[in-house]
Scaffold this active site. Structure first.
Site, mmCIF file in Angstrom:
data_model
loop_
_atom_site.group_PDB
_atom_site.id
_atom_site.type_symbol
_atom_site.label_atom_id
_atom_site.label_comp_id
_atom_site.label_asym_id
_atom_site.label_seq_id
_atom_site.Cartn_x
_atom_site.Cartn_y
_atom_site.Cartn_z
ATOM 1 N N SER A 178 43.964 110.241 80.817
ATOM 2 C CA SER A 178 42.990 109.614 81.103
ATOM 3 C C SER A 178 41.677 109.965 80.171
ATOM 4 O O SER A 178 42.268 110.687 79.578
ATOM 5 C CB SER A 178 43.220 111.269 82.835
ATOM 6 O OG SER A 178 40.872 111.035 83.249
ATOM 7 N N TYR B 162 42.313 118.777 88.479
ATOM 8 C CA TYR B 162 42.587 117.522 87.563
ATOM 9 C C TYR B 162 42.732 117.526 86.185
ATOM 10 O O TYR B 162 43.425 117.046 85.441
ATOM 11 C CB TYR B 162 41.369 115.947 88.871
ATOM 12 C CG TYR B 162 42.162 115.176 88.107
ATOM 13 C CD1 TYR B 162 42.496 114.276 88.123
ATOM 14 C CD2 TYR B 162 40.977 114.638 87.149
ATOM 15 C CE1 TYR B 162 43.868 113.101 88.034
ATOM 16 C CE2 TYR B 162 40.796 113.311 86.117
ATOM 17 C CZ TYR B 162 42.289 112.459 86.658
ATOM 18 O OH TYR B 162 42.273 111.595 86.127
#
Length: 272
Positions: A133, A146
């Protein structure tokens, strides 16, 4: 002979879009998911095998790999896509959610990769695409878990490329920005405790900022194109940015020192 890809997390979103794209490009697709009995679309495709693989259930990984090899003869690429996002104040996050975040995004990815390595090593070829990401290069407030997992994917992938290159196996990282998903709904596991009043203004600010960013993000099909490009790339390139927002944000990060970049994030989320 058609090449074969094994993709994790194909029940929805990027995983499903990636499975359909590879199939459309002529690949055999091993589409893995936690509940294959619920699947009705991918099961109808020729050159497609839908099989159970839950990255939290390591006993499900080897049988899925074996089933794919039995069906198609070999596997040429692995796309580690399965994952999710846990957000919220660390103080408000139960320990089981902390474990699940790392079990799914990191330990599950490693276990699936380990299961494919003997096959790739025997063939002296293979490509591993790890979906990280933009959040593996930069971090936002309330994303401790995360971002921790996505930073981990970046590091383990960078190290892994060195040990696998001599046996003919390539490692690639895809770094999507926001995707047009239901931010704050199914796509986000948000923890909060309203009794922790000190965090509530920041929580509101984060949801107010990230919600619209997600709504205007890339469609999964566009990111799937980058995954395909990474899987078929024959160079030593490691990282593939996906989405206009990812390109902009990562360019900004490279051009900024820590103090300047952190000040910009604080201002964006009302922390200045």
């Amino acid at each position: 002979m058609n090449k074969t890809v094994l993709i994790t997390g194909t029940s929805s979103g990027l995983g499903r879009a990636t499975a359909k794209l590879f199939h459309g490009k002529g690949w055999n697709v091993i589409a893995t998911m936690r509940s294959p009995e619920r699947e009705s679309e991918l099961t109808k495709l020729e050159r497609s095998l839908v099989v159970r693989l839950d990255v939290q259930d390591h006993d499900s990984i080897e049988p899925a790999v074996a089933a794919g090899i039995a069906r198609f003869g070999r596997i040429d690429a692995l796309v580690n896509n399965a994952g999710y996002g846990a957000y919220g104040p660390l103080e408000a996050t139960p320990s089981e959610k902390i474990r699940r975040q790392f079990d799914v995004n990191v330990l599950g990815l490693l276990a699936t990769t380990q299961a494919l390595l003997p096959h790739f090593r025997a063939n002296r070829t293979g490509t591993i695409v790890n979906v990280a990401s933009v959040g593996g290069r930069v971090a936002f407030p309330l994303g401790t878990l995360y971002h921790g997992t996505k930073f981990a994917i970046e590091g383990l992938s960078e190290a892994l490329q060195y040990e696998l290159a001599p046996i003919g196996v390539r490692v690639k990282i895809v770094e999507p920005g926001f995707m047009n998903t239901d931010f704050g709904g199914r796509s986000l596991d948000f923890s909060n405790d309203s009794a922790l009043t000190e965090y509530q203004p920041l929580i509101k600010s984060v949801l107010d900022v990230l919600g619209p960013m997600s709504a205007h993000g890339s469609v999964p099909e566009a990111v799937a194109e980058v995954v395909y490009a990474a899987a078929t790339d024959k160079s030593d390139r490691l990282r593939f940015e996906a989405g206009a927002d990812a390109l902009h944000l990562l360019a900004t990060r490279r051009a900024s020192d820590d103090a300047s970049f952190f000040a910009g994030v604080k201002a964006q989320f009302g922390l200045a």
